[in-house]
Design an enzyme around this catalytic site. Sequence first.
Site, PDB file in Angstrom:
ATOM      1  N   PHE A 149      26.791  -6.387  60.016  1.00 42.07           N
ATOM      2  CA  PHE A 149      27.585  -6.416  61.248  1.00 42.07           C
ATOM      3  C   PHE A 149      27.630  -7.791  61.890  1.00 42.07           C
ATOM      4  O   PHE A 149      28.535  -8.090  62.671  1.00 42.07           O
ATOM      5  CB  PHE A 149      27.023  -5.393  62.263  1.00 42.07           C
ATOM      6  CG  PHE A 149      25.842  -5.902  63.047  1.00 42.07           C
ATOM      7  CD1 PHE A 149      26.029  -6.658  64.205  1.00 42.07           C
ATOM      8  CD2 PHE A 149      24.534  -5.675  62.625  1.00 42.07           C
ATOM      9  CE1 PHE A 149      24.942  -7.154  64.925  1.00 42.07           C
ATOM     10  CE2 PHE A 149      23.453  -6.165  63.330  1.00 42.07           C
ATOM     11  CZ  PHE A 149      23.658  -6.914  64.493  1.00 42.07           C
ATOM     12  N   LYS A 173      33.386  -3.603  51.485  1.00 44.90           N
ATOM     13  CA  LYS A 173      32.849  -2.514  52.315  1.00 44.90           C
ATOM     14  C   LYS A 173      32.157  -3.197  53.487  1.00 44.90           C
ATOM     15  O   LYS A 173      30.983  -3.560  53.418  1.00 44.90           O
ATOM     16  CB  LYS A 173      31.866  -1.678  51.487  1.00 44.90           C
ATOM     17  CG  LYS A 173      31.668  -0.229  51.951  1.00 44.90           C
ATOM     18  CD  LYS A 173      31.202  -0.075  53.379  1.00 44.90           C
ATOM     19  CE  LYS A 173      29.760  -0.386  53.610  1.00 44.90           C
ATOM     20  NZ  LYS A 173      29.424  -0.425  55.070  1.00 44.90           N
ATOM     21  N   GLU A 176      30.231  -0.833  59.245  1.00 44.49           N
ATOM     22  CA  GLU A 176      30.984   0.192  59.983  1.00 44.49           C
ATOM     23  C   GLU A 176      30.876  -0.003  61.493  1.00 44.49           C
ATOM     24  O   GLU A 176      31.502   0.693  62.266  1.00 44.49           O
ATOM     25  CB  GLU A 176      30.510   1.602  59.577  1.00 44.49           C
ATOM     26  CG  GLU A 176      29.069   1.952  59.889  1.00 44.49           C
ATOM     27  CD  GLU A 176      28.058   1.450  58.841  1.00 44.49           C
ATOM     28  OE1 GLU A 176      28.229   0.336  58.317  1.00 44.49           O
ATOM     29  OE2 GLU A 176      27.069   2.181  58.588  1.00 44.49           O
ATOM     30  N   ARG A 177      30.057  -1.010  61.910  1.00 44.93           N
ATOM     31  CA  ARG A 177      29.899  -1.224  63.355  1.00 44.93           C
ATOM     32  C   ARG A 177      30.981  -2.129  63.931  1.00 44.93           C
ATOM     33  O   ARG A 177      31.303  -2.023  65.105  1.00 44.93           O
ATOM     34  CB  ARG A 177      28.514  -1.802  63.642  1.00 44.93           C
ATOM     35  CG  ARG A 177      27.432  -0.760  63.347  1.00 44.93           C
ATOM     36  CD  ARG A 177      26.082  -1.266  63.753  1.00 44.93           C
ATOM     37  NE  ARG A 177      25.200  -1.287  62.600  1.00 44.93           N
ATOM     38  CZ  ARG A 177      24.005  -1.846  62.595  1.00 44.93           C
ATOM     39  NH1 ARG A 177      23.551  -2.446  63.676  1.00 44.93           N
ATOM     40  NH2 ARG A 177      23.257  -1.812  61.522  1.00 44.93           N
ATOM     41  N   SER A 226      19.930  -6.096  55.675  1.00 43.67           N
ATOM     42  CA  SER A 226      18.482  -6.138  55.900  1.00 43.67           C
ATOM     43  C   SER A 226      17.736  -5.993  54.569  1.00 43.67           C
ATOM     44  O   SER A 226      18.282  -5.457  53.588  1.00 43.67           O
ATOM     45  CB  SER A 226      18.087  -5.045  56.886  1.00 43.67           C
ATOM     46  OG  SER A 226      18.634  -3.821  56.473  1.00 43.67           O
ATOM     47  N   CYS A 281      20.897 -14.230  60.880  1.00 40.97           N
ATOM     48  CA  CYS A 281      19.821 -14.359  59.890  1.00 40.97           C
ATOM     49  C   CYS A 281      19.313 -15.803  59.858  1.00 40.97           C
ATOM     50  O   CYS A 281      18.272 -16.078  59.287  1.00 40.97           O
ATOM     51  CB  CYS A 281      20.286 -13.931  58.520  1.00 40.97           C
ATOM     52  SG  CYS A 281      21.443 -15.079  57.815  1.00 40.97           S
ATOM     53  N   GLU A 383      11.225  -8.687  61.326  1.00 44.09           N
ATOM     54  CA  GLU A 383      12.442  -9.249  61.934  1.00 44.09           C
ATOM     55  C   GLU A 383      12.819  -8.402  63.151  1.00 44.09           C
ATOM     56  O   GLU A 383      12.927  -7.182  63.055  1.00 44.09           O
ATOM     57  CB  GLU A 383      13.567  -9.205  60.897  1.00 44.09           C
ATOM     58  CG  GLU A 383      14.872  -9.776  61.398  1.00 44.09           C
ATOM     59  CD  GLU A 383      15.986  -9.690  60.343  1.00 44.09           C
ATOM     60  OE1 GLU A 383      16.108  -8.648  59.675  1.00 44.09           O
ATOM     61  OE2 GLU A 383      16.739 -10.670  60.219  1.00 44.09           O
TER      62      GLU A 383
END
Length: 499
Positions: A149, A173, A176-177, A226, A281, A383
Site C-alpha cells: 500500500f 495485483k 487493496e487499500r 512485509s 520501507c 518493524e
Amino acid sequence: MRNIEHFIGGRSVAGASGRFGDVFNPSTGAVQAKVALASAQELDRAVDNAAQAQRDWARVNPQRRARVMFEFKRLLEANMDSLARLLSSEHGKVLSDARGDIQRGLEVIEFSCGIPHLLKGEHTQGAGPGIDAYSVRQPLGVVAGITPFNFPAMIPMWMFGPAIASGNAFILKPSERDPSVPVRLAELMLEAGLPEGVLNVVHGDKETVDAILKHPQIRAVSFVGSSDIAQAVYAEGARHGKRMQCMGGAKNHGIVLPDADLDQTVADVIGAAYGSAGERCMALPIVVPVGEKTADALREKLLAAIDGLRIGVSEDPQAHYGPVVTAAHKARIEDYIRIGVEEGAELVRDGRGFSLPGHEGGFFLGATLFDRVKPEMKTYREEIFGPVLQIVRADSFEQALELPSRHQYGNGVAIFTRNGDAAREFVDRVEVGMVGINVPIPVPVAYHSFGGWKRSGFGDLNQYGTDSVRFFTRTKVVTQRWPKGGAVTDQSFVIPTMR
Ligand code: NAD
C-alpha cells in the site's frame, strides 16, 4: 458508493466474485469506495487475455516499445496533479510526497526507455573453426507483480516498466487499500499506445495472490510487502516453478558519529523518520548516536524539531505528514508504543491521542520519540511502520556498526559523519543492502537496483535497474556454424571442445 473495478484487456471489468474490500479516506476515516477482490476464475481470464496480447507485443521491436514508454512518461507528467490527488486521497500521504511517489516511478519508466540497449546480447565471432556464439534476451511471457500500500504508484512502475519494455505482458495485483492509482496508470499506458491486454490490473487479497502463485501460465512474480508474507510468497511461487523476487520489511538505522553536522543530521532524520507518517520501507525509525554527548545533543535538537511538526490532512500544503493508512494500522502502531513503555524504553514524546480538529475520525498519530531503546526489545526488533523514532545509544563505532548488521532486516542504513575513513569502513563492513553516507533515504537511482539483505529481500535479483531486465527476461545462447558446401566433417562421438 464508488466501485473500483479490474482493468483487463484494456477496459474496466466489474468484479464477479461477490467479494469486495473497503477503501478508506484516511483523512476522514470514512469508507470512500469498494474494491472488487478477484477469484481464481477472474484471474484466469486476465491471464488468457495477457498471454494472447503478449505474443504480438514480444514481436514489436524494442525501439517501438520504448516509444510507448516515452509517451507514458509524458502522460505521467501531464497528469501528475490529478494522480497525486487520487493517491493522497486513498493513502493519506501529503500531496508533495505523493508527487515524489509518482516521480520515482516515472524515473524507472525513463530507465525503461533505454530497453533497446538493455536487451542487447553478447557476441563472439570465431569461438571455434567457423563457429560464432551469441546470446539473446527474450521475454518470459506473462509475469505478475504484487505490490504494497505504501507506494501505490512507484512500486507498480518499478515492476511493469522494465517487464513490459522487455516484451512481457503484466498482471498487476496492487494493494487493496489504495487501488485507484494503479488502474489509472494502466489506463495511461493504453493511452500511450500499449496494446490492450499487455498490462492488466487484477485487484485482490490473499485468495487472488494464491491463485497467481499457482497459475501455470505466470512465469515470474515480483512481490513487495512485509517480510513474513514475502517469505511465504517466495517459497510458494518457487514450489510452483516460478522465478521469484520478494522484497520484505525493514528497520533502518541512522548512525550519528560525534563529528556529524548535527543540525543537518536532525533535519535529515526528522524527514526520514516521520515523512509519510513513517510508512516507508526506507524510513529511518532508529537513530544511533555514538557517545552520550552526541546522544544528549541530538535528543535536544530532535525534540525541538518534533515540536515544530505539523500533522494535517493530505491536501494541507503546510503539513509535514498526514494520517496512516487505516484504523487497524493506527491501532497496531499504538500497541507498539504501549509495548515500548512496558519493556522499559523512555517515552519522550507520545503521539497517541493526537486529534486533528475537524477530522476527529481520521487515522492521525502524533510524532512519537523513544530514548534508551535496547536491542533486545520487541519494539526495536520489529518493524512498526509508523511515526515512531527510537534512539538507541551506542558507546562506540563498533557497537553502532553491529546494530544494523545483526538486525533481522537489512534494507537501508545511513551514517552521518565528516570522517571519510569511518564512512568507508562502515560501507565495507555493514550487513545491509543499501547504504547512505550523509543521505538519510538511500533509495538507489533508477539505473542502479533496489534491494535489501537478510529478511528484507528474498531472491537474488533486485528491483529496477539492470537486475530487473535480467529478472524479466531469459537468456538464450546460440552457437552457430555454417559449413562450407562439400566440406563434410567426420562423425564424432566425443563432446565438442575448444581444443
Ligand atoms: P503486506 O505484506 O500486507 O501486503 C503486500 C501485498 O501482499 C498486498 O498486495 C497484499 O494484498 C498482499 N497480501 C496481504 N496478505 C497476504 C497473504 N497472507 N498472502 C499473500 N498475499 C498477501 O504489506 P503492506 O502492509 O501493503 O506494505 C507495507 C510493508 O511493505 C512493510 O513491511 C514495508 O516495509 C514493506 N515494503 C517493502 C519495500 C521493499 O522494497 N523492501 C517497499 C515498500 C514496502
